[in-house]
Design a protein around this motif. Structure first.
Motif, short mmCIF file in Angstrom:
data_model
loop_
_atom_site.label_atom_id
_atom_site.label_comp_id
_atom_site.label_asym_id
_atom_site.label_seq_id
_atom_site.Cartn_x
_atom_site.Cartn_y
_atom_site.Cartn_z
N ALA A 1 0.84 -1.19 0.00
CA ALA A 1 0.00 0.00 0.00
C ALA A 1 0.88 1.24 0.00
CB ALA A 1 -0.91 0.00 1.21
N SER A 2 0.65 2.10 -0.96
CA SER A 2 1.42 3.34 -1.04
C SER A 2 0.52 4.47 -1.49
CB SER A 2 2.59 3.18 -2.01
OG SER A 2 2.11 2.98 -3.33
N GLY A 3 0.82 5.63 -0.96
CA GLY A 3 0.06 6.82 -1.34
C GLY A 3 0.66 8.04 -0.70
N GLY A 4 0.50 9.16 -1.34
CA GLY A 4 1.08 10.40 -0.85
C GLY A 4 2.45 10.64 -1.46
N ASN A 5 2.95 11.83 -1.21
CA ASN A 5 4.23 12.23 -1.78
C ASN A 5 5.20 12.59 -0.65
OD1 ASN A 5 6.38 13.62 -2.98
ND2 ASN A 5 5.09 14.30 -4.67
N PRO A 6 6.23 11.77 -0.44
CA PRO A 6 7.19 12.04 0.63
C PRO A 6 7.96 13.35 0.46
CG PRO A 6 7.47 9.81 -0.19
CD PRO A 6 6.52 10.51 -1.11
N LYS A 7 8.19 13.78 -0.77
CA LYS A 7 8.96 15.00 -0.99
C LYS A 7 8.18 16.26 -0.62
CE LYS A 7 11.87 13.05 -4.57
NZ LYS A 7 12.27 13.09 -5.98
N THR A 8 6.89 16.29 -0.94
CA THR A 8 6.08 17.46 -0.64
C THR A 8 5.26 17.29 0.65
OG1 THR A 8 4.18 16.66 -1.91
CG2 THR A 8 5.84 17.97 -3.10
N LEU A 9 5.34 16.10 1.27
CA LEU A 9 4.58 15.75 2.47
C LEU A 9 3.08 15.73 2.23
CD1 LEU A 9 6.60 17.63 5.22
CD2 LEU A 9 6.87 15.29 4.40
N GLN A 10 2.67 15.61 0.98
CA GLN A 10 1.25 15.45 0.66
C GLN A 10 0.79 14.09 1.19
OE1 GLN A 10 -0.81 17.59 -0.99
NE2 GLN A 10 -2.53 16.19 -0.80
N PRO A 11 -0.18 14.03 2.10
CA PRO A 11 -0.59 12.74 2.67
C PRO A 11 -1.39 11.88 1.69
CG PRO A 11 -1.98 14.47 3.51
CD PRO A 11 -0.93 15.14 2.67
N GLY A 12 -1.19 10.58 1.82
CA GLY A 12 -1.96 9.64 1.00
C GLY A 12 -3.24 9.21 1.68
N ASN A 13 -3.28 9.33 3.03
CA ASN A 13 -4.46 8.91 3.80
C ASN A 13 -4.85 7.47 3.49
OD1 ASN A 13 -4.76 11.44 5.10
ND2 ASN A 13 -5.68 12.23 3.23
N ILE A 14 -3.84 6.60 3.42
CA ILE A 14 -4.05 5.17 3.22
C ILE A 14 -4.06 4.51 4.60
CG2 ILE A 14 -3.04 3.04 2.29
CD1 ILE A 14 -3.89 4.76 0.03
N THR A 15 -4.99 3.60 4.82
CA THR A 15 -5.04 2.83 6.06
C THR A 15 -4.95 1.35 5.74
OG1 THR A 15 -6.42 4.50 7.14
CG2 THR A 15 -6.43 2.28 8.09
N VAL A 16 -4.02 0.66 6.42
CA VAL A 16 -3.88 -0.79 6.33
C VAL A 16 -4.06 -1.29 7.76
CG1 VAL A 16 -2.35 -2.69 5.73
CG2 VAL A 16 -2.35 -0.62 4.35
N ARG A 17 -5.22 -1.87 8.07
CA ARG A 17 -5.55 -2.19 9.46
C ARG A 17 -6.26 -3.54 9.60
NH1 ARG A 17 -9.26 1.53 10.48
NH2 ARG A 17 -10.93 0.04 10.23
N GLY A 18 -5.83 -4.30 10.59
CA GLY A 18 -6.52 -5.52 10.97
C GLY A 18 -6.42 -6.67 9.99
N ASN A 19 -5.37 -6.67 9.19
CA ASN A 19 -5.19 -7.73 8.19
C ASN A 19 -4.38 -8.88 8.75
OD1 ASN A 19 -6.39 -6.27 5.79
ND2 ASN A 19 -4.87 -4.80 6.50
N HIS A 20 -4.60 -10.07 8.23
CA HIS A 20 -3.86 -11.26 8.62
C HIS A 20 -3.15 -11.78 7.38
CE1 HIS A 20 -3.89 -15.61 10.30
NE2 HIS A 20 -2.74 -15.02 10.51
N ILE A 21 -1.82 -11.71 7.40
CA ILE A 21 -1.03 -12.12 6.25
C ILE A 21 -0.12 -13.28 6.70
CG2 ILE A 21 0.64 -11.40 4.51
CD1 ILE A 21 -1.04 -8.68 6.30
N HIS A 22 -0.22 -14.41 6.02
CA HIS A 22 0.58 -15.57 6.42
C HIS A 22 0.84 -16.49 5.24
CE1 HIS A 22 -3.04 -18.24 6.49
NE2 HIS A 22 -3.64 -17.09 6.78
N HIS A 23 1.85 -17.33 5.40
CA HIS A 23 2.27 -18.28 4.37
C HIS A 23 2.44 -17.60 3.01
CE1 HIS A 23 0.64 -20.96 7.47
NE2 HIS A 23 1.62 -21.76 7.09
N ILE A 24 3.34 -16.62 3.01
CA ILE A 24 3.63 -15.89 1.77
C ILE A 24 5.02 -16.27 1.26
CG2 ILE A 24 2.13 -13.96 2.35
CD1 ILE A 24 5.11 -12.59 2.84
N ALA A 25 5.36 -15.80 0.07
CA ALA A 25 6.66 -16.03 -0.56
C ALA A 25 6.96 -17.52 -0.69
CB ALA A 25 7.77 -15.30 0.21
N LEU A 26 5.99 -18.25 -1.14
CA LEU A 26 6.18 -19.69 -1.31
C LEU A 26 7.00 -20.03 -2.54
CD1 LEU A 26 2.57 -20.87 -0.39
CD2 LEU A 26 4.59 -20.77 1.09
N TRP A 27 7.05 -19.12 -3.49
CA TRP A 27 7.79 -19.35 -4.73
C TRP A 27 9.09 -18.55 -4.73
CZ3 TRP A 27 8.05 -16.04 -9.29
CH2 TRP A 27 8.71 -16.63 -10.36
#
Length: 103
Positions: free
Chosen positions: A33-59
């Motif tokens: 998840a990406s959003g906003g501009n770090p150089k100008t400090l413009q916020p992306g207002n992205i929220t990544v919350r309460g997710n369950h990520i498991h058993h990744i990168a199997l390949w």
């Protein structure tokens, strides 16, 4: 998301969220998840919350994070990551908030 060959979820933009999702058994990364501009400090207002990520990168085992982040003014909170062979979270940016994550 389950059983994908590459990445589970990719979000880029502003004023969006990935909430209460489960991503598992992916060939590469979990979610990104990406959003906003770090150089100008413009916020992306992205929220990544309460997710369950498991058993990744199997390949592709290295440099495939469960959660990748970038941008400015985004929140990554209360996520649970397990069974990730290399990195749990990776990225960069400014004014990013991280709290309550279980890695």
């Amino acid at each position: 998301m389950y059983g994908l060959g590459t990445s589970g979820i990719e979000l880029s933009g502003t004023n969006s969220a990935i909430v209460d999702s489960e991503v598992s058994h992916t060939g590469c990364s979990g979610l990104g998840a990406s959003g906003g501009n770090p150089k100008t400090l413009q916020p992306g207002n992205i929220t990544v919350r309460g997710n369950h990520i498991h058993h990744i990168a199997l390949w592709k085992r290295t440099y495939q994070p469960a959660i990748s982040f970038s941008g400015s003014g985004n929140i990554y909170s209360d996520n649970t990551v397990g069974f990730a062979p290399h990195t749990c979270m990776t990225g960069g940016g400014t004014n990013l908030s991280f709290y309550g994550n279980t890695l």
